[in-house]
Design a protein around this motif. Structure first.
Motif, mmCIF file in Angstrom:
data_model
loop_
_atom_site.group_PDB
_atom_site.id
_atom_site.type_symbol
_atom_site.label_atom_id
_atom_site.label_comp_id
_atom_site.label_asym_id
_atom_site.label_seq_id
_atom_site.Cartn_x
_atom_site.Cartn_y
_atom_site.Cartn_z
ATOM 1 N N PHE A 1 99.977 58.275 117.304
ATOM 2 C CA PHE A 1 98.674 57.877 117.820
ATOM 3 C C PHE A 1 97.989 57.063 116.739
ATOM 4 C CE2 PHE A 1 94.129 58.444 118.425
ATOM 5 C CZ PHE A 1 93.997 58.142 119.769
ATOM 6 N N LEU A 2 97.974 55.734 116.916
ATOM 7 C CA LEU A 2 97.374 54.841 115.932
ATOM 8 C C LEU A 2 95.902 54.663 116.258
ATOM 9 C CD1 LEU A 2 100.405 54.096 115.637
ATOM 10 C CD2 LEU A 2 99.697 51.754 115.288
ATOM 11 N N TYR A 3 95.054 54.704 115.229
ATOM 12 C CA TYR A 3 93.643 54.453 115.491
ATOM 13 C C TYR A 3 93.004 53.715 114.330
ATOM 14 C CZ TYR A 3 93.166 58.890 112.935
ATOM 15 O OH TYR A 3 93.259 59.894 112.011
ATOM 16 N N LEU A 4 92.167 52.760 114.685
ATOM 17 C CA LEU A 4 91.464 51.940 113.702
ATOM 18 C C LEU A 4 90.085 52.551 113.491
ATOM 19 C CD1 LEU A 4 91.629 49.157 112.136
ATOM 20 C CD2 LEU A 4 90.238 48.264 113.992
ATOM 21 N N VAL A 5 89.773 52.897 112.247
ATOM 22 C CA VAL A 5 88.505 53.560 111.954
ATOM 23 C C VAL A 5 87.627 52.640 111.122
ATOM 24 C CG1 VAL A 5 87.445 55.660 111.061
ATOM 25 C CG2 VAL A 5 89.820 55.694 111.769
ATOM 26 N N ALA A 6 86.345 52.555 111.489
ATOM 27 C CA ALA A 6 85.352 51.903 110.638
ATOM 28 C C ALA A 6 84.654 53.003 109.855
ATOM 29 C CB ALA A 6 84.353 51.131 111.484
ATOM 30 N N GLU A 7 84.746 52.917 108.514
ATOM 31 C CA GLU A 7 84.111 53.921 107.655
ATOM 32 C C GLU A 7 83.020 53.264 106.848
ATOM 33 O OE1 GLU A 7 87.227 57.467 106.559
ATOM 34 O OE2 GLU A 7 87.030 55.782 105.196
ATOM 35 N N TYR A 8 81.852 53.856 106.835
ATOM 36 C CA TYR A 8 80.754 53.269 106.079
ATOM 37 C C TYR A 8 79.738 54.354 105.786
ATOM 38 C CZ TYR A 8 78.619 53.324 110.711
ATOM 39 O OH TYR A 8 78.146 53.721 111.930
ATOM 40 N N SER A 9 78.826 54.041 104.882
ATOM 41 C CA SER A 9 77.773 55.002 104.610
ATOM 42 C C SER A 9 76.427 54.335 104.836
ATOM 43 C CB SER A 9 77.889 55.550 103.189
ATOM 44 O OG SER A 9 77.356 54.629 102.283
ATOM 45 N N THR A 10 75.471 55.110 105.273
ATOM 46 C CA THR A 10 74.120 54.616 105.530
ATOM 47 C C THR A 10 73.160 55.551 104.804
ATOM 48 O OG1 THR A 10 73.841 55.983 107.494
ATOM 49 C CG2 THR A 10 74.794 53.819 107.828
ATOM 50 N N PRO A 11 71.908 55.134 104.635
ATOM 51 C CA PRO A 11 70.951 56.049 104.000
ATOM 52 C C PRO A 11 70.829 57.369 104.760
ATOM 53 C CG PRO A 11 70.036 53.837 104.138
ATOM 54 C CD PRO A 11 71.332 53.808 104.892
ATOM 55 N N LEU A 12 70.975 57.323 106.088
ATOM 56 C CA LEU A 12 70.840 58.542 106.900
ATOM 57 C C LEU A 12 72.078 59.429 106.793
ATOM 58 C CD1 LEU A 12 69.115 60.026 109.044
ATOM 59 C CD2 LEU A 12 70.307 58.674 110.780
ATOM 60 N N ASN A 13 73.247 58.812 106.923
ATOM 61 C CA ASN A 13 74.502 59.565 106.895
ATOM 62 C C ASN A 13 75.404 59.002 105.806
ATOM 63 O OD1 ASN A 13 74.083 61.165 109.371
ATOM 64 N ND2 ASN A 13 74.204 59.175 110.374
ATOM 65 N N PRO A 14 75.665 59.764 104.751
ATOM 66 C CA PRO A 14 76.541 59.258 103.688
ATOM 67 C C PRO A 14 77.959 58.981 104.177
ATOM 68 C CG PRO A 14 75.349 61.197 102.964
ATOM 69 C CD PRO A 14 75.076 61.056 104.415
ATOM 70 N N LEU A 15 78.371 59.614 105.279
ATOM 71 C CA LEU A 15 79.709 59.326 105.785
ATOM 72 C C LEU A 15 79.655 59.132 107.296
ATOM 73 C CD1 LEU A 15 82.945 59.508 104.965
ATOM 74 C CD2 LEU A 15 82.727 61.339 106.602
ATOM 75 N N ASN A 16 80.143 57.977 107.725
ATOM 76 C CA ASN A 16 80.268 57.708 109.157
ATOM 77 C C ASN A 16 81.693 57.258 109.417
ATOM 78 O OD1 ASN A 16 77.243 57.500 110.213
ATOM 79 N ND2 ASN A 16 77.367 56.549 108.205
ATOM 80 N N GLN A 17 82.276 57.753 110.488
ATOM 81 C CA GLN A 17 83.609 57.298 110.903
ATOM 82 C C GLN A 17 83.532 57.013 112.398
ATOM 83 O OE1 GLN A 17 86.096 60.660 109.741
ATOM 84 N NE2 GLN A 17 86.962 59.399 108.126
ATOM 85 N N VAL A 18 83.868 55.787 112.759
ATOM 86 C CA VAL A 18 83.850 55.423 114.168
ATOM 87 C C VAL A 18 85.202 54.811 114.521
ATOM 88 C CG1 VAL A 18 82.733 54.011 115.926
ATOM 89 C CG2 VAL A 18 81.373 54.979 114.090
ATOM 90 N N VAL A 19 85.846 55.363 115.532
ATOM 91 C CA VAL A 19 87.125 54.803 115.987
ATOM 92 C C VAL A 19 86.823 53.604 116.880
ATOM 93 C CG1 VAL A 19 89.188 55.216 117.358
ATOM 94 C CG2 VAL A 19 88.374 56.977 115.805
ATOM 95 N N LEU A 20 87.400 52.448 116.518
ATOM 96 C CA LEU A 20 87.133 51.233 117.279
ATOM 97 C C LEU A 20 88.249 50.922 118.266
ATOM 98 C CD1 LEU A 20 85.873 48.830 114.476
ATOM 99 C CD2 LEU A 20 84.569 50.380 115.905
ATOM 100 N N TRP A 21 89.436 51.376 117.963
ATOM 101 C CA TRP A 21 90.604 50.957 118.729
ATOM 102 C C TRP A 21 91.679 52.007 118.546
ATOM 103 C CZ3 TRP A 21 95.515 49.916 116.831
ATOM 104 C CH2 TRP A 21 96.374 49.162 117.654
ATOM 105 N N ASP A 22 92.492 52.229 119.542
ATOM 106 C CA ASP A 22 93.622 53.125 119.349
ATOM 107 C C ASP A 22 94.800 52.670 120.190
ATOM 108 O OD1 ASP A 22 93.137 53.983 121.959
ATOM 109 O OD2 ASP A 22 92.005 55.721 121.320
ATOM 110 N N LYS A 23 95.959 53.201 119.856
ATOM 111 C CA LYS A 23 97.171 52.838 120.585
ATOM 112 C C LYS A 23 98.178 53.959 120.459
ATOM 113 C CE LYS A 23 100.793 49.313 120.798
ATOM 114 N NZ LYS A 23 100.716 48.989 122.230
ATOM 115 N N ILE A 24 98.810 54.286 121.575
ATOM 116 C CA ILE A 24 99.848 55.316 121.598
ATOM 117 C C ILE A 24 101.198 54.618 121.536
ATOM 118 C CG2 ILE A 24 100.966 57.012 123.057
ATOM 119 C CD1 ILE A 24 98.141 57.721 124.099
ATOM 120 N N ILE A 25 102.022 54.983 120.569
ATOM 121 C CA ILE A 25 103.379 54.442 120.498
ATOM 122 C C ILE A 25 104.351 55.593 120.716
ATOM 123 C CG2 ILE A 25 105.075 53.231 119.111
ATOM 124 C CD1 ILE A 25 102.897 51.822 117.718
ATOM 125 N N LEU A 26 105.011 55.575 121.849
ATOM 126 C CA LEU A 26 105.998 56.607 122.150
ATOM 127 C C LEU A 26 107.333 56.208 121.542
ATOM 128 C CD1 LEU A 26 105.121 57.189 125.879
ATOM 129 C CD2 LEU A 26 105.005 58.918 124.114
#
Lengths: 179, 186
Positions: A86-111
């Motif tokens: 299960f491949l997934y592209l994550v955007a990781e960044y920090s903001t003043p509110l949340n020192p850690l944010n992870q958002v999955v932008l895209w994913d792909k299943i390779i069987l």
């Protein structure tokens, strides 16, 4: 003494024991793999706007858009005890509110049996890139990384990060209208 | 059958059952999850996890939740826990985090499953995170749920299985501990 049922029971018990031992062996032989492969990620056209997030709290949050390229060959990860990646592209960044944010932008299943080469060019995010607040405007350190979850036939479920990442700089002006 | 032999049998059975219970409770302590073993009952994670697959869960509180993990969470007012994958994490300075899940097989995230007004999951909703996986083994429990009458043959089968396992363990352990006890569990 040796009725058909005792024989059947013995065969069944032995089959179960052998299957259990083989499964455990499959787990042992693959549990210590690092499962890493190199990836090349690029991006372009990063934009941010500030709009109400109706899927969540309806407050005005930063919504980002970008196009990205991913080139990866995951064939080294596949071994005899891999059912799926299960491949997934994550955007990781920090903001003043949340020192850690992870958002999955895209994913792909390779069987197993699918093509192990992924070559995506100038794709849009599959999922909305919402921030929890207004931390994307002018954020110049949003890291895109590719990770995968190895699903074995039986055994450990590792999460692995591909070697290679990409940093996105978001502009410091909101756009209005469509992306 | 004399009384002594009868008591011996009863004690042996009680010991077998309590061994299983001890193993399960021991797993709960080691994994710190109240459900160290879970059976998949939904289609939301296909093709990774199918109905009847078995998951081994851990729930270490100091280990933060990250995207991509398969977690088992229990929602307020729902009997059966859900299995899903984390797709968003926002973590505050003090370490508290909120996250969103989505099943691999679903088109949309799980917000529709959460109770009304709940937009995010938090650490307390998590029952465990999937660390290990064995296919098909949980099928037995699904069969038992679907066909309750199978319970009786299954109990008999379980009894023989436990007896068999205990025999192995006993002979294995007694191999190292020279106890002066008759432990004939044939």
């Amino acid at each position: 003494m040796h009725s058909i049922w005792t024989r059947a029971n013995a065969v069944f018990a032995f089959t179960l024991s052998v299957l259990a031992a083989m499964t455990f062996a499959a787990f042992l032989t693959t549990a210590f793999n690092d499962n890493i492969a190199p990836v090349v990620i690029k991006s372009s056209n990063a934009q941010v706007k500030n709009v109400p997030n109706y899927s969540a709290n309806r407050a005005k949050n930063d919504l980002a858009s970008l196009n990205f390229d991913i080139q990866v060959d995951v064939s080294p990860v596949f071994n005899w005890n891999v059912k799926q990646l299960f491949l997934y592209l994550v955007a990781e960044y920090s903001t003043p509110l949340n020192p850690l944010n992870q958002v999955v932008l895209w994913d792909k299943i390779i069987l197993r049996g699918d093509s192990p080469v992924v070559d995506v060019s100038s794709a849009n995010p599959k999922y909305y890139f919402w921030d929890d607040g207004n931390g994307l405007l002018g954020n110049d350190n949003v890291t895109l990384v590719l990770r995968w979850n190895v699903i074995p036939n039986a055994g450990y479920l590792p999460l692995v990060q591909a070697s290679g990442s990409h940093t996105v700089r978001f502009p410091s002006n909101y756009i209005t209208g469509k992306f | 059958m004399n009384v002594r032999r009868f008591i011996y049998r009863v004690l042996k059975f009680a010991m077998n059952i309590s061994t299983l219970l001890m193993i399960y409770k021991g797993l709960m302590v080691v994994t710190r999850s109240e459900h160290p073993i879970a059976v998949v009952l939904r289609e939301g994670m296909e093709p990774a996890l199918y109905n009847g697959d078995l998951l081994f869960l851990t729930n270490y509180q100091e280990d933060p939740i990250r995207t991509g993990e398969i977690i088992v969470f229990k929602l307020e007012g729902k009997e059966i826990p859900n299995v899903s994958r984390v797709i968003k994490v926002h973590e505050r300075q003090n370490g508290t985090s909120k996250f969103l899940t989505k099943g691999d097989n679903n088109q949309v995230d799980d917000r529709g499953l959460y109770p009304p007004g709940q937009l995010w999951l938090t650490r307390k909703d998590v029952v465990g995170r999937a660390k290990g996986y064995v296919p098909y083994v949980g099928m037995v429990t699904i069969l038992l749920n679907d066909y309750p009458k199978l319970k009786y043959p299954a109990l008999v089968g379980l009894y023989f299985l436990i007896r068999r396992l205990c025999k192995y363990w006993a002979s294995f352990i007694l191999h190292f501990i020279p106890l002066d006890v008759d432990f004939d569990l044939n």
